[in-house]
Design an enzyme around this catalytic site. Structure first.
Site, PDB file in Angstrom:
ATOM      1  N   MET A  29      -4.011  -4.625   0.841  1.00  0.00           N
ATOM      2  CA  MET A  29      -4.722  -5.911   0.862  1.00  0.00           C
ATOM      3  C   MET A  29      -4.576  -6.559   2.245  1.00  0.00           C
ATOM      4  O   MET A  29      -4.816  -7.762   2.397  1.00  0.00           O
ATOM      5  CB  MET A  29      -4.176  -6.836  -0.225  1.00  0.00           C
ATOM      6  CG  MET A  29      -4.400  -6.274  -1.622  1.00  0.00           C
ATOM      7  SD  MET A  29      -4.501  -7.537  -2.880  1.00  0.00           S
ATOM      8  CE  MET A  29      -2.901  -8.276  -2.771  1.00  0.00           C
ATOM      9  N   HIS A  36       3.627  -1.251   4.770  1.00  0.00           N
ATOM     10  CA  HIS A  36       2.323  -0.574   4.847  1.00  0.00           C
ATOM     11  C   HIS A  36       2.363   0.531   5.911  1.00  0.00           C
ATOM     12  O   HIS A  36       1.842   1.615   5.714  1.00  0.00           O
ATOM     13  CB  HIS A  36       1.226  -1.561   5.252  1.00  0.00           C
ATOM     14  CG  HIS A  36       1.021  -2.699   4.297  1.00  0.00           C
ATOM     15  ND1 HIS A  36       1.295  -4.000   4.634  1.00  0.00           N
ATOM     16  CD2 HIS A  36       0.571  -2.737   3.026  1.00  0.00           C
ATOM     17  CE1 HIS A  36       0.997  -4.799   3.620  1.00  0.00           C
ATOM     18  NE2 HIS A  36       0.565  -4.051   2.617  1.00  0.00           N
TER      19      HIS A  36
HETATM   20  P1  AMP Z   1      -0.499  -4.595  -0.783  1.00  0.00           P
HETATM   21  O1  AMP Z   1      -1.174  -4.799   0.519  1.00  0.00           O
HETATM   22  O2  AMP Z   1       0.569  -5.580  -1.079  1.00  0.00           O
HETATM   23  O3  AMP Z   1      -1.449  -4.376  -1.921  1.00  0.00           O
HETATM   24  O4  AMP Z   1       0.281  -3.208  -0.632  1.00  0.00           O
HETATM   25  C1  AMP Z   1      -0.392  -2.024  -0.279  1.00  0.00           C
HETATM   26  C2  AMP Z   1       0.538  -0.852  -0.480  1.00  0.00           C
HETATM   27  O5  AMP Z   1       1.691  -1.023   0.321  1.00  0.00           O
HETATM   28  C3  AMP Z   1       1.031  -0.735  -1.928  1.00  0.00           C
HETATM   29  O6  AMP Z   1       1.071   0.633  -2.289  1.00  0.00           O
HETATM   30  C4  AMP Z   1       2.404  -1.323  -1.848  1.00  0.00           C
HETATM   31  O7  AMP Z   1       3.283  -0.840  -2.843  1.00  0.00           O
HETATM   32  C5  AMP Z   1       2.843  -0.882  -0.481  1.00  0.00           C
HETATM   33  N1  AMP Z   1       3.945  -1.726  -0.002  1.00  0.00           N
HETATM   34  C6  AMP Z   1       3.962  -3.074   0.075  1.00  0.00           C
HETATM   35  N2  AMP Z   1       5.173  -3.507   0.497  1.00  0.00           N
HETATM   36  C7  AMP Z   1       5.931  -2.407   0.686  1.00  0.00           C
HETATM   37  C8  AMP Z   1       7.276  -2.167   1.116  1.00  0.00           C
HETATM   38  N3  AMP Z   1       8.101  -3.162   1.441  1.00  0.00           N
HETATM   39  N4  AMP Z   1       7.712  -0.894   1.167  1.00  0.00           N
HETATM   40  C9  AMP Z   1       6.902   0.136   0.833  1.00  0.00           C
HETATM   41  N5  AMP Z   1       5.629  -0.023   0.445  1.00  0.00           N
HETATM   42  C10 AMP Z   1       5.144  -1.263   0.364  1.00  0.00           C
END
Ligand code: AMP
Length: 508
Positions: A29, A36
């Site tokens: 997102m 990420h």
């Molecule tokens: P989001 O932008 O929050 O939807 O996250 C996109 C992807 O990044 C998802 O698969 C999340 O699980 C992963 N993600 C977000 N924060 C972390 C983190 N601290 N460590 C590993 N992966 C993450």
């Protein structure tokens, strides 16, 4: 890097890659952070082409949530993707993704959406599942990368892909944390410095439960009390939930038999944060990857012997399948027939106290000796290339991994087969050293015609092929320890790994 905002542009670009090249996909997102970036780095290491999407999905926000204020940093995000080596950035609008129209909706199994985040975020995972399915259909990736930080989301997506037979491999990636232990999150931007300090108690409380687990506690209530006691040291934190569930089904646990997911959500001021850890009651897994000729198989066998663990000889598994295919007189390139045959075959590995230390059986026939014939040796690589074979063996290897007590080697053991291995070693040596060793082996077999330089070139070429191949490419897991074995004897390498084991695994 190319940026696309439309489906037409994205698909026109990807069409050239679909049949020929592996595509790694990282849906996000935006407001990209180290979490990420870790997913993207891994996707880049494991695929020829990487696609990142940035889409703030309105379907996964409830009316009272922060959709309008969700952090947005498009230019910086694009720059980060470009710098990392992402090939395609897809940033569609809600209209492009068909949000405004009446939606066909994907509904995950109710038992997976009754607890944890679902109780406060009604419809959230339907929104996630619907958009992720659309993105998979648009990008058609070979592999997709998701963070373990969002453990409920990850479990639901794995189930979705399995239930709907979506042809993509889901690769979970470990949670990336700040030095303070706070899990990286786009929402951390909302926190004041004081709140950020307070938020570190989330991970500390999970670690308190882990401490109790490591001392032998298995009862869910007692483990959660350990976490809550720590949490209460920071009264500014408003706990939303703390639950212990099965990591795959998300069903609440009364106690941990093999593994449990301890997940927390809490508010720090108005910001809602989540975190989790996995508690595993199993013996450790040691995963040894590395390039061809680094001496993996001998070392792996010796390490397994020294620890009294099962040597998960993946080579023997591929040999057993090659034996079966030859025995049944199936053509080696008839992948569909091989796939059908494997569905009704049982492969068993058993530790023995004799030589060889591993007994291999197929449908109750002992094939330990039969898989070592020159005919099997000549045909095993043709069988090992087939993705139908690799898929069956992957499932089997992971089943053996459930109880742990395994040492395994391969090209993707630490990255793919056992991404949660307690100790990951990337065993390597310079191409020159590996060429020297190979020449020594050949000389023992009476072959003296090849020169060192020619062998070194061949090895470099093989490294290139191995690290760029579509199936099981060679790459180092980010949490693997690299061991360069130039100038070390097999015994010295084995001892080095045993020392690392003592340092990293004795608390498990
Ligand atoms: P989001 O932008 O929050 O939807 O996250 C996109 C992807 O990044 C998802 O698969 C999340 O699980 C992963 N993600 C977000 N924060 C972390 C983190 N601290 N460590 C590993 N992966 C993450």
């Amino acid at each position: 890097m190319r940026l696309f905002k439309t489906i037409a542009g994205l698909q026109a670009e990807l069409r050239q890659y679909w049949h020929e090249q592996s595509i790694g996909f990282v849906p996000t997102m935006g407001a990209l952070h180290e979490g990420h970036l870790s997913l993207m780095r891994r996707a880049i290491a494991e695929n020829e082409i990487v696609v990142v999407s940035i889409f703030i999905n309105p379907l996964q926000f409830a009316p009272n949530e922060d959709l309008e204020n969700y952090p947005r940093s498009r230019e910086q995000d694009a720059q980060l993707c470009e710098e990392l080596g992402v090939r395609v950035l897809f940033a569609p609008s809600p209209e492009t993704m068909g949000i405004a129209r009446a939606q066909t909706t994907i509904i995950p199994p109710p038992e997976m959406t009754s607890g944890l985040c679902s109780s406060r975020r009604e419809g959230h995972f339907q929104g996630v599942a619907t958009i992720v399915t659309k993105l998979f259909n648009l990008v058609r990736p070979t592999r997709a990368y998701f963070g373990e930080k969002d453990a409920q989301q990850l479990a639901i997506i794995r189930r979705l892909v399995a239930d709907l037979n979506i042809p993509v491999e889901i690769r979970p990636c470990p949670t990336v944390r700040e030095a303070s232990g706070l899990a990286c999150s786009s929402r951390n931007q909302y926190l004041t410095p004081e709140q950020e300090e307070n938020a570190t108690v989330l991970f500390r409380s999970l670690e308190a439960a882990r401490g109790s687990f490591q001392k032998g506690e298995r009862n869910a209530q007692t483990l959660m009390t350990a976490a809550k006691t720590e949490l209460q040291t920071v009264p500014e934190i408003e706990l939303e939930y703390l639950e212990l569930v099965d990591p795959q089904t998300l069903i609440p646990l009364n106690s941990i038999e093999t593994s449990g997911l301890l997940a927390i959500a809490a508010r720090v001021g108005t910001t809602r944060l989540i975190d989790n850890i996995q508690l595993r009651d199993r013996e450790p897994i040691v995963a040894i990857d590395g390039p061809a000729g680094a001496g993996k198989s001998t070392v792996t066998r010796l390490v397994a012997e020294a620890l009294g663990f099962l040597y998960l000889d993946t080579g023997a598994m591929y040999r057993a399948i090659a034996w079966l295919v030859l025995e049944k007189k199936i053509a080696l390139d008839d992948e569909p027939a091989i796939a059908e045959c494997l569905e009704s075959t049982t492969l068993t590995l058993r530790r023995t106290n004799s030589t060889p230390p591993l007994q291999v059986s197929i449908d109750n026939t002992d094939v330990t000796q039969a898989i070592r014939t020159p005919q099997v040796t000549a045909n095993v690589s043709a069988v090992a290339k087939l993705s139908a074979v690799r898929q069956v063996l992957l499932k089997q290897q992971q089943q053996w991994g459930e109880k742990g007590g395994i040492v395994a080697e391969g090209r993707d053991i630490g990255t793919h087969v056992f991404p949660n291995a307690e100790l990951k070693i990337f065993l390597t040596a310079s191409a020159q050293e590996r060429a020297r060793r190979r020449l020594q082996d050949l000389a023992h077999q009476g072959e003296t015609q090849i020169d060192l330089e020619q062998m070194e070139k061949e090895i470099q070429h093989r490294d290139y092929i191995d690290s760029t191949r579509k199936i099981a490419p060679l790459c180092k897991a980010p949490d693997a320890i690299e061991l360069v074995t130039d100038g070390l004897s097999i015994e010295e390498v084995t001892q080095a790994i045993l020392k690392l084991y003592a340092r990293h695994c004795t608390t498990f």
